[in-house]
Design an enzyme around this catalytic site. Structure first.
Site, short mmCIF file in Angstrom:
data_model
loop_
_atom_site.label_atom_id
_atom_site.label_comp_id
_atom_site.label_asym_id
_atom_site.label_seq_id
_atom_site.Cartn_x
_atom_site.Cartn_y
_atom_site.Cartn_z
CG HIS A 157 2.99 -0.19 68.41
ND1 HIS A 157 3.51 -1.44 68.45
CD2 HIS A 157 1.85 -0.27 67.66
CE1 HIS A 157 2.72 -2.26 67.77
NE2 HIS A 157 1.72 -1.57 67.26
CG HIS A 216 -3.39 -0.33 66.19
ND1 HIS A 216 -2.79 0.25 67.28
CD2 HIS A 216 -2.48 -1.21 65.69
CE1 HIS A 216 -1.58 -0.26 67.44
NE2 HIS A 216 -1.37 -1.16 66.48
CD GLU A 217 -3.01 -3.84 62.69
OE1 GLU A 217 -1.99 -3.51 62.08
OE2 GLU A 217 -2.97 -4.44 63.79
ZN ZN Z 1 0.36 -2.08 65.88
#
Ligand code: ZN
Ligand code: ZN
Length: 193
Positions: A140, A130-131
């Site tokens: 997002h 995700h990062e």
């Molecule tokens: Zn995020």
């Protein structure tokens, strides 16, 4: 050849790193390398909150990156925050080089539940991807199963998958095949796609 560098900033248990590295490779198709880097965590420690300011850690992490670093991911096990939030699982520079992720709140034991290494690893893979996704320019995503879906609580991490949805996958490709990378691909494959 460029790499995703993994820096174990402060991590008691290094056993997650091997799985993390192979998962990052299979997701981003970039080789990983470990890097030793001295980061002064005391500088990021907030005595009132008894937590570490992730932005200050990130700032140290990205100073003087190796020339062949595509991205740098810092992994640690302390409790992270940014001033506007009570805690964060990690932080990344959007379209930047650096990201940090902490295992602190990924452990079952943090929530008073029996520890489960498999569960912790699974959460770490998702948060790391995700990062890193943010560093590749992804924001997002509203798809509940997409790894770019934002996670406020650990339950949210468990509900999503470790994969990008087709739309995020496509945006990733566009980002990775930007002018510089297209050139790199041209030279390594001898043709442009
Ligand atoms: Zn995020
Ligand atoms: Zn998505």
């Amino acid at each position: 050849m460029s790499y995703i560098y993994i820096v174990a900033i402060k991590l008691e248990d290094h056993s997650y790193l091997e799985t993390l590295e192979s998962f990052i490779f299979s997701t981003f198709h970039l080789k990983t390398r470990r890097r030793e880097l001295k980061i002064n965590l005391d500088d990021a420690f907030d005595t009132n909150r008894v937590q570490y300011n992730s932005s200050l850690i990130l700032r140290q992490l990205i100073t003087k990156p190796p020339l062949n670093a595509e991205k740098i991911l810092g992994v640690l096990d302390v409790d992270l925050f940014i001033p506007i939030l009570t805690f964060v699982f990690g932080e990344a520079q959007l379209k930047g080089i650096g990201a940090v992720v902490s295992t602190h709140r990924l452990h079952n034991r943090f929530y008073g539940l029996p520890e489960n290494t498999e569960v912790t690893t699974d959460r770490l893979l998702k948060e790391a991807v995700h990062e890193l996704g943010h560093t590749f320019g992804l924001i997002h995503c509203l798809q509940p199963k997409c790894v770019m879906n934002s996670s406020t609580y650990v339950e949210n991490i468990d509900q999503k998958s470790a994969e990008f949805c087709p739309l995020c996958q496509k945006s990733m490709k566009v980002e990775k095949n930007g002018p510089v990378n297209r050139m790199r691909e041209f030279f390594s494959l001898g043709r442009d796609k």
